[in-house]
Motif scaffolding. Sequence first.
Motif, PDB file in Angstrom:
ATOM      1  N   LEU A  46      98.342  55.691  61.858  1.00 21.77           N
ATOM      2  CA  LEU A  46      97.456  55.694  60.688  1.00 21.77           C
ATOM      3  C   LEU A  46      96.024  56.032  61.091  1.00 21.77           C
ATOM      4  O   LEU A  46      95.298  56.691  60.341  1.00 21.77           O
ATOM      5  N   THR A  47      95.618  55.603  62.282  1.00 19.44           N
ATOM      6  CA  THR A  47      94.290  55.964  62.783  1.00 19.44           C
ATOM      7  C   THR A  47      94.200  57.467  63.002  1.00 19.44           C
ATOM      8  O   THR A  47      93.188  58.098  62.651  1.00 19.44           O
ATOM      9  N   HIS A  48      95.253  58.061  63.570  1.00 19.48           N
ATOM     10  CA  HIS A  48      95.272  59.526  63.698  1.00 19.48           C
ATOM     11  C   HIS A  48      95.149  60.186  62.331  1.00 19.48           C
ATOM     12  O   HIS A  48      94.417  61.179  62.171  1.00 19.48           O
ATOM     13  N   ALA A  49      95.853  59.664  61.348  1.00 22.12           N
ATOM     14  CA  ALA A  49      95.797  60.240  59.997  1.00 22.12           C
ATOM     15  C   ALA A  49      94.385  60.142  59.424  1.00 22.12           C
ATOM     16  O   ALA A  49      93.877  61.106  58.838  1.00 22.12           O
ATOM     17  N   ALA A  50      93.746  58.988  59.607  1.00 24.38           N
ATOM     18  CA  ALA A  50      92.382  58.816  59.102  1.00 24.38           C
ATOM     19  C   ALA A  50      91.394  59.711  59.847  1.00 24.38           C
ATOM     20  O   ALA A  50      90.467  60.258  59.245  1.00 24.38           O
ATOM     21  N   TYR A  51      91.593  59.888  61.152  1.00 21.40           N
ATOM     22  CA  TYR A  51      90.685  60.703  61.954  1.00 21.40           C
ATOM     23  C   TYR A  51      90.880  62.197  61.687  1.00 21.40           C
ATOM     24  O   TYR A  51      89.994  63.001  61.966  1.00 21.40           O
ATOM     25  N   GLU A  55      85.182  65.736  61.378  1.00 22.86           N
ATOM     26  CA  GLU A  55      84.842  67.045  61.924  1.00 22.86           C
ATOM     27  C   GLU A  55      84.537  66.923  63.409  1.00 22.86           C
ATOM     28  O   GLU A  55      83.718  66.105  63.812  1.00 22.86           O
ATOM     29  N   CYS A  56      85.185  67.734  64.195  1.00 21.44           N
ATOM     30  CA  CYS A  56      84.978  67.775  65.642  1.00 21.44           C
ATOM     31  C   CYS A  56      84.091  68.978  65.949  1.00 21.44           C
ATOM     32  O   CYS A  56      84.361  70.080  65.475  1.00 21.44           O
ATOM     33  N   PRO A  57      83.022  68.793  66.737  1.00 17.60           N
ATOM     34  CA  PRO A  57      82.141  69.922  67.038  1.00 17.60           C
ATOM     35  C   PRO A  57      82.722  70.887  68.073  1.00 17.60           C
ATOM     36  O   PRO A  57      82.110  71.903  68.379  1.00 17.60           O
ATOM     37  N   PHE A  58      83.887  70.572  68.597  1.00 15.37           N
ATOM     38  CA  PHE A  58      84.527  71.401  69.606  1.00 15.37           C
ATOM     39  C   PHE A  58      85.786  72.024  69.028  1.00 15.37           C
ATOM     40  O   PHE A  58      86.117  71.812  67.871  1.00 15.37           O
ATOM     41  N   VAL A  59      86.506  72.768  69.830  1.00 18.91           N
ATOM     42  CA  VAL A  59      87.765  73.354  69.381  1.00 18.91           C
ATOM     43  C   VAL A  59      88.742  72.258  68.964  1.00 18.91           C
ATOM     44  O   VAL A  59      89.453  72.366  67.988  1.00 18.91           O
ATOM     45  N   ASP A  60      88.730  71.152  69.725  1.00 22.84           N
ATOM     46  CA  ASP A  60      89.635  70.038  69.445  1.00 22.84           C
ATOM     47  C   ASP A  60      89.028  68.782  70.061  1.00 22.84           C
ATOM     48  O   ASP A  60      88.235  68.871  70.999  1.00 22.84           O
ATOM     49  N   CYS A  61      89.406  67.613  69.556  1.00 21.67           N
ATOM     50  CA  CYS A  61      88.904  66.339  70.082  1.00 21.67           C
ATOM     51  C   CYS A  61      90.055  65.376  70.379  1.00 21.67           C
ATOM     52  O   CYS A  61      90.111  64.273  69.841  1.00 21.67           O
ATOM     53  N   PRO A  62      90.990  65.758  71.248  1.00 18.49           N
ATOM     54  CA  PRO A  62      92.149  64.889  71.488  1.00 18.49           C
ATOM     55  C   PRO A  62      91.806  63.571  72.177  1.00 18.49           C
ATOM     56  O   PRO A  62      92.390  62.536  71.868  1.00 18.49           O
ATOM     57  N   ALA A  63      90.866  63.570  73.107  1.00 17.04           N
ATOM     58  CA  ALA A  63      90.519  62.325  73.799  1.00 17.04           C
ATOM     59  C   ALA A  63      89.869  61.334  72.832  1.00 17.04           C
ATOM     60  O   ALA A  63      90.176  60.138  72.858  1.00 17.04           O
ATOM     61  N   THR A  64      88.994  61.824  71.981  1.00 19.71           N
ATOM     62  CA  THR A  64      88.334  60.965  71.003  1.00 19.71           C
ATOM     63  C   THR A  64      89.358  60.374  70.043  1.00 19.71           C
ATOM     64  O   THR A  64      89.333  59.176  69.750  1.00 19.71           O
ATOM     65  N   ALA A  65      90.277  61.209  69.565  1.00 23.65           N
ATOM     66  CA  ALA A  65      91.310  60.740  68.630  1.00 23.65           C
ATOM     67  C   ALA A  65      92.202  59.692  69.286  1.00 23.65           C
ATOM     68  O   ALA A  65      92.522  58.658  68.677  1.00 23.65           O
ATOM     69  N   GLU A  66      92.595  59.921  70.524  1.00 20.86           N
ATOM     70  CA  GLU A  66      93.463  58.954  71.218  1.00 20.86           C
ATOM     71  C   GLU A  66      92.714  57.668  71.528  1.00 20.86           C
ATOM     72  O   GLU A  66      93.270  56.582  71.430  1.00 20.86           O
TER      73      GLU A  66
END
Length: 119
Positions: A46-51, A55-66
């Motif tokens: 659910l946290t992944h869904a909310a995140y 908006e991520c200022p980079f191509v992707d933000c996998p570490a921040t999301a995890e």
Amino acid sequence: MGIFHCGEALIRLLSPGLMAKRRDPDRAFASVPDEPCFDSVVVHELTHAAYDSAECPFVDCPATAEYAAYATQVRSLPAEAREAFEATSAFDHCVSRDYGCQLIGRIMGGAAFIDRECF
């Protein structure tokens, strides 16, 4: 154990019984009883869904999301299960700090990131 499908508003989870059978006794959540472990995986996804809308200022933000997903997952555990988890893991960066909730709020609001731009 579970997965959030970005952009699809879809979460898939193993059943509680199957999740209990597939849990690795050598992994971080091994000390957490089955029911709170399942519930915490729901919170993680659910946290992944909310995140997903941040908006991520980079191509992707996998570490921040995890980071946010695992921090909320651990924090959602009942006290006894969280204590058992923390006694057997090194995960204490966010949940043991006074500013942990503020950091998660900043991450979820798109104001804080752990990732860096890849070159």
